[in-house]
Motif scaffolding. Structure first.
Motif, PDB file in Angstrom:
ATOM      1  N   ALA A 182       0.832  -1.202   0.000  1.00 46.95           N
ATOM      2  CA  ALA A 182       0.000   0.000   0.000  1.00 46.95           C
ATOM      3  C   ALA A 182       0.869   1.256   0.000  1.00 46.95           C
ATOM      4  N   ALA A 183       1.967   1.222   0.735  1.00 47.99           N
ATOM      5  CA  ALA A 183       2.869   2.373   0.783  1.00 47.99           C
ATOM      6  C   ALA A 183       3.491   2.615  -0.592  1.00 47.99           C
ATOM      7  N   GLN A 184       3.879   1.543  -1.284  1.00 43.84           N
ATOM      8  CA  GLN A 184       4.467   1.683  -2.611  1.00 43.84           C
ATOM      9  C   GLN A 184       3.435   2.219  -3.606  1.00 43.84           C
ATOM     10  N   THR A 194       1.555   9.456  -5.932  1.00 44.91           N
ATOM     11  CA  THR A 194       2.122  10.783  -5.686  1.00 44.91           C
ATOM     12  C   THR A 194       3.112  11.166  -6.778  1.00 44.91           C
ATOM     13  N   CYS A 195       3.985  10.235  -7.142  1.00 47.92           N
ATOM     14  CA  CYS A 195       4.976  10.520  -8.182  1.00 47.92           C
ATOM     15  C   CYS A 195       4.301  10.766  -9.528  1.00 47.92           C
ATOM     16  N   LYS A 205      12.992   9.486 -16.089  1.00 51.67           N
ATOM     17  CA  LYS A 205      14.038   9.879 -15.143  1.00 51.67           C
ATOM     18  C   LYS A 205      13.430  10.384 -13.837  1.00 51.67           C
ATOM     19  N   PHE A 206      12.401  11.236 -13.966  1.00 49.96           N
ATOM     20  CA  PHE A 206      11.741  11.784 -12.771  1.00 49.96           C
ATOM     21  C   PHE A 206      11.113  10.649 -11.938  1.00 49.96           C
ATOM     22  N   MET A 207      10.409   9.751 -12.614  1.00 50.81           N
ATOM     23  CA  MET A 207       9.743   8.652 -11.901  1.00 50.81           C
ATOM     24  C   MET A 207      10.751   7.757 -11.195  1.00 50.81           C
ATOM     25  N   LYS A 208      11.858   7.472 -11.858  1.00 50.74           N
ATOM     26  CA  LYS A 208      12.899   6.643 -11.240  1.00 50.74           C
ATOM     27  C   LYS A 208      13.434   7.290  -9.968  1.00 50.74           C
ATOM     28  N   SER A 260      12.584   5.985  -6.044  1.00 47.42           N
ATOM     29  CA  SER A 260      13.718   5.472  -5.276  1.00 47.42           C
ATOM     30  C   SER A 260      14.016   6.331  -4.056  1.00 47.42           C
ATOM     31  N   ALA A 261      13.396   7.492  -3.967  1.00 47.88           N
ATOM     32  CA  ALA A 261      13.649   8.394  -2.821  1.00 47.88           C
ATOM     33  C   ALA A 261      13.018   7.858  -1.561  1.00 47.88           C
TER      34      ALA A 261
END
Length: 97
Positions: free
Chosen positions: A64-66, A72-73, A89-92, A96-97
């Protein structure tokens, strides 16, 4: 008869030597909360409050967190009008943050 008694005694000895084998999720949670309290050097009422909060906390659902992070991304990428390689690139980086 002697064989049965010896087998029972060996089983009891093995269980006695390894009580963590019986540890369930609540015992594991208790160990984790105790370790956190110790790391934070909590004592007295602060420790009691921490333990109460820690033991009553629900486990985090990683799936659920993922999914929430993905939503959000995606929303951020849409707001920034990103497409193609810039979006990838932005999504990656975002995921990963």
């Amino acid at each position: 008869m002697k064989t049965t008694i010896v087998a029972v005694l060996m089983t009891v000895a093995a269980v006695w030597a390894a009580p963590q084998a019986w540890a369930g999720p609540q015992q594991e949670k208790m160990k984790m909360c105790n370790a956190e309290a110790k790391d934070k050097n909590l004592a007295g009422d602060e420790r009691k409050a921490h333990m109460k909060q820690c033991l009553s906390a629900k486990p985090v659902d990683k799936k659920a967190a993922q999914q929430e992070k993905m939503k959000t991304c995606n929303a951020d990428a849409k707001t920034k009008n990103l497409a193609g390689d810039d979006r990838k690139k932005f999504m990656k980086e975002c995921l990963s943050a």
